[in-house]
Design a protein around this motif. Structure first.
Motif, mmCIF file in Angstrom:
data_model
loop_
_atom_site.group_PDB
_atom_site.id
_atom_site.type_symbol
_atom_site.label_atom_id
_atom_site.label_comp_id
_atom_site.label_asym_id
_atom_site.label_seq_id
_atom_site.Cartn_x
_atom_site.Cartn_y
_atom_site.Cartn_z
ATOM 1 N N GLU A 193 0.229 -4.632 -3.044
ATOM 2 C CA GLU A 193 1.600 -4.655 -3.583
ATOM 3 C C GLU A 193 2.626 -5.074 -2.535
ATOM 4 N N ASN A 194 2.248 -5.123 -1.263
ATOM 5 C CA ASN A 194 3.174 -5.547 -0.204
ATOM 6 C C ASN A 194 3.102 -7.045 0.042
ATOM 7 N N ALA A 195 2.161 -7.714 -0.631
ATOM 8 C CA ALA A 195 2.065 -9.173 -0.523
ATOM 9 C C ALA A 195 3.154 -9.815 -1.384
ATOM 10 N N PRO A 196 3.448 -11.094 -1.177
ATOM 11 C CA PRO A 196 4.471 -11.767 -1.988
ATOM 12 C C PRO A 196 3.941 -12.107 -3.387
ATOM 13 N N VAL A 197 3.974 -11.121 -4.283
ATOM 14 C CA VAL A 197 3.480 -11.310 -5.645
ATOM 15 C C VAL A 197 4.624 -11.118 -6.635
ATOM 16 N N GLN A 198 4.421 -11.592 -7.859
ATOM 17 C CA GLN A 198 5.452 -11.480 -8.888
ATOM 18 C C GLN A 198 5.727 -10.023 -9.244
ATOM 19 N N ALA A 199 6.916 -9.789 -9.803
ATOM 20 C CA ALA A 199 7.356 -8.416 -10.100
ATOM 21 C C ALA A 199 6.395 -7.700 -11.041
ATOM 22 N N TYR A 200 5.901 -8.393 -12.067
ATOM 23 C CA TYR A 200 4.990 -7.743 -13.011
ATOM 24 C C TYR A 200 3.705 -7.311 -12.316
ATOM 25 N N ILE A 201 3.157 -8.197 -11.489
ATOM 26 C CA ILE A 201 1.927 -7.887 -10.758
ATOM 27 C C ILE A 201 2.145 -6.692 -9.844
ATOM 28 N N LYS A 202 3.255 -6.696 -9.136
ATOM 29 C CA LYS A 202 3.567 -5.574 -8.246
ATOM 30 C C LYS A 202 3.754 -4.283 -9.033
ATOM 31 N N SER A 203 4.421 -4.368 -10.186
ATOM 32 C CA SER A 203 4.696 -3.157 -10.977
ATOM 33 C C SER A 203 3.408 -2.518 -11.478
ATOM 34 N N LYS A 204 2.458 -3.319 -11.937
ATOM 35 C CA LYS A 204 1.196 -2.773 -12.438
ATOM 36 C C LYS A 204 0.377 -2.150 -11.305
ATOM 37 N N THR A 205 0.406 -2.790 -10.143
ATOM 38 C CA THR A 205 -0.337 -2.263 -8.996
ATOM 39 C C THR A 205 0.255 -0.944 -8.522
ATOM 40 N N ILE A 206 1.559 -0.910 -8.371
ATOM 41 C CA ILE A 206 2.226 0.307 -7.901
ATOM 42 C C ILE A 206 2.046 1.439 -8.904
ATOM 43 N N ALA A 207 2.177 1.136 -10.192
ATOM 44 C CA ALA A 207 2.044 2.179 -11.216
ATOM 45 C C ALA A 207 0.640 2.757 -11.226
ATOM 46 N N GLU A 208 -0.372 1.893 -11.119
ATOM 47 C CA GLU A 208 -1.739 2.419 -11.135
ATOM 48 C C GLU A 208 -2.036 3.249 -9.897
ATOM 49 N N LYS A 209 -1.625 2.770 -8.735
ATOM 50 C CA LYS A 209 -1.859 3.547 -7.512
ATOM 51 C C LYS A 209 -1.140 4.887 -7.561
ATOM 52 N N ALA A 210 0.072 4.895 -8.114
ATOM 53 C CA ALA A 210 0.815 6.157 -8.238
ATOM 54 C C ALA A 210 0.075 7.133 -9.145
ATOM 55 N N ALA A 211 -0.531 6.619 -10.206
ATOM 56 C CA ALA A 211 -1.285 7.475 -11.134
ATOM 57 C C ALA A 211 -2.498 8.095 -10.443
ATOM 58 N N TRP A 212 -3.264 7.285 -9.710
ATOM 59 C CA TRP A 212 -4.441 7.817 -9.000
ATOM 60 C C TRP A 212 -4.026 8.844 -7.951
ATOM 61 N N ASN A 213 -2.920 8.579 -7.250
ATOM 62 C CA ASN A 213 -2.441 9.524 -6.240
ATOM 63 C C ASN A 213 -2.012 10.839 -6.881
ATOM 64 N N PHE A 214 -1.377 10.758 -8.038
ATOM 65 C CA PHE A 214 -0.959 11.966 -8.745
ATOM 66 C C PHE A 214 -2.174 12.810 -9.130
ATOM 67 N N ILE A 215 -3.189 12.170 -9.680
ATOM 68 C CA ILE A 215 -4.396 12.896 -10.085
ATOM 69 C C ILE A 215 -5.052 13.556 -8.875
ATOM 70 N N ARG A 216 -5.099 12.846 -7.774
ATOM 71 C CA ARG A 216 -5.710 13.385 -6.548
ATOM 72 C C ARG A 216 -4.931 14.582 -5.998
#
Length: 320
Positions: free
Chosen positions: A150-173
């Motif tokens: 998500e820190n690479a130069p990617v489009q907003a949608y791509i970044k949003s899906k990556t950040i949201a999924e990682k946040a979900a896994w971190n929450f569960i952990r």
């Protein structure tokens, strides 16, 4: 019939409505969220079109991913939550946070409400966007083990899906307290359109090709999956014990370019190809590889072909 209740977020979305339909067909009781209760008529129309006229097993809760209100009520007395709601813009926003914040914070709202309600498992719809945009595709086969940076130069949608999924896994952990999470990562979603509820792929690919808006094939390829198979993989991931804590890449076999889709339309639906531009094939080096083997093996999931999914979109009647 089952006495289990499933919450489907975003019932007026393309994946949402097909998932509701499949759950009702399987005998589940379904709750779904809508941003405004006036929108529930679109759900009723789509289900009626699909042969579901008895809607006693379906209820609605007003809730928005950008606000806390309604989520506790939505998750209450549910065994499972299918979190499929997420914004997909046809035009990238000027500020990437317009996508990132609702995607991330909305997912966390759903997970917190599910934990509070004692839900067994949340199945979250992420995207291939969270898998395939940071690794050189040459010689690589994309799988669930891959992550977009998500820190690479990617489009907003791509970044949003990556950040949201990682946040979900971190929450569960860190805060899950026994709540289970499974994630589905679909590619481009096509398939039958019901109730006038259609996906971004229809406007951006099918309609754009048929009406001649696309005049040359962009130099990239994409995966295709039928929305009916997306609904099915969510339900399989919901009920099968071995799916706990897993990601599943949801794609048909192979990938396509705009040129390939245009050739399919010309061959199989010649009567709809009259306004299409003459596209040229793209360089073969742009064809990427991705694997759906994990879902096939672990979930016994066998998706329709990419051609069937594309033609199902094309054959759908869209209200004017």
């Amino acid at each position: 019939m089952t006495n289990q209740t499933v919450l489907v977020t975003g019932g007026t979305g393309f994946v949402g409505i097909h998932t509701i339909l499949r759950l009702l067909q399987k005998g589940f009781t379904v709750k779904t969220t809508v941003r405004s209760l006036v929108k529930k008529e679109a759900i009723v129309q789509a289900l009626n079109e699909s042969g579901i006229v008895d809607l006693d097993q379906l209820s609605y809760v007003e809730a928005d991913l950008t606000a806390d209100e309604g989520w506790d009520e939505a998750a209450r007395e549910c065994t499972y939550v299918l979190h499929v709601a997420s914004p997909f813009p046809l035009v990238p926003p000027e500020d990437e946070n317009e996508l990132i914040i609702p995607a991330r914070d909305g997912s966390l709202r759903v997970l917190k409400a599910a934990r509070k309600a004692g839900v067994k498992r949340v199945v979250m719809t992420s995207s291939f966007a969270a898998i395939g945009y940071s690794i050189d595709p040459n010689g690589h086969t994309f799988t669930e083990n891959d992550w977009t940076d998500e820190n690479a130069p990617v489009q907003a949608y791509i970044k949003s899906k990556t950040i949201a999924e990682k946040a979900a896994w971190n929450f569960i952990r860190d805060q899950g307290e026994g709540l289970e999470l499974t994630v589905i990562n679909p590619v481009g979603i096509f398939g039958s359109i019901i109730g006038g509820i259609f996906p971004a792929s229809y406007e951006g690919v099918i309609k754009a090709l048929v009406d001649g808006t696309v005049t040359e094939s962009p130099q990239f390829t994409f995966g295709v999956v039928d929305v009916r198979d997306v609904a099915d993989i969510h339900i399989k991931a919901m009920v099968l014990p071995e799916a706990k804590g897993q990601r599943f890449l949801a794609t048909s076999d192979g990938v396509v370019s705009f040129y390939d889709v245009a050739q399919l339309i010309k061959k199989e639906r010649t009567q709809k190809a009259g306004m299409m531009a003459e596209l040229k094939p793209i360089d073969s080096t742009y064809y990427i590889n991705m694997s759906n083997q994990k879902a096939k093996d672990m979930l016994d999931w066998h998706p329709r072909s990419k051609e069937e999914a594309i033609l199902a979109s094309l054959d759908s009647e869209i209200p004017a």
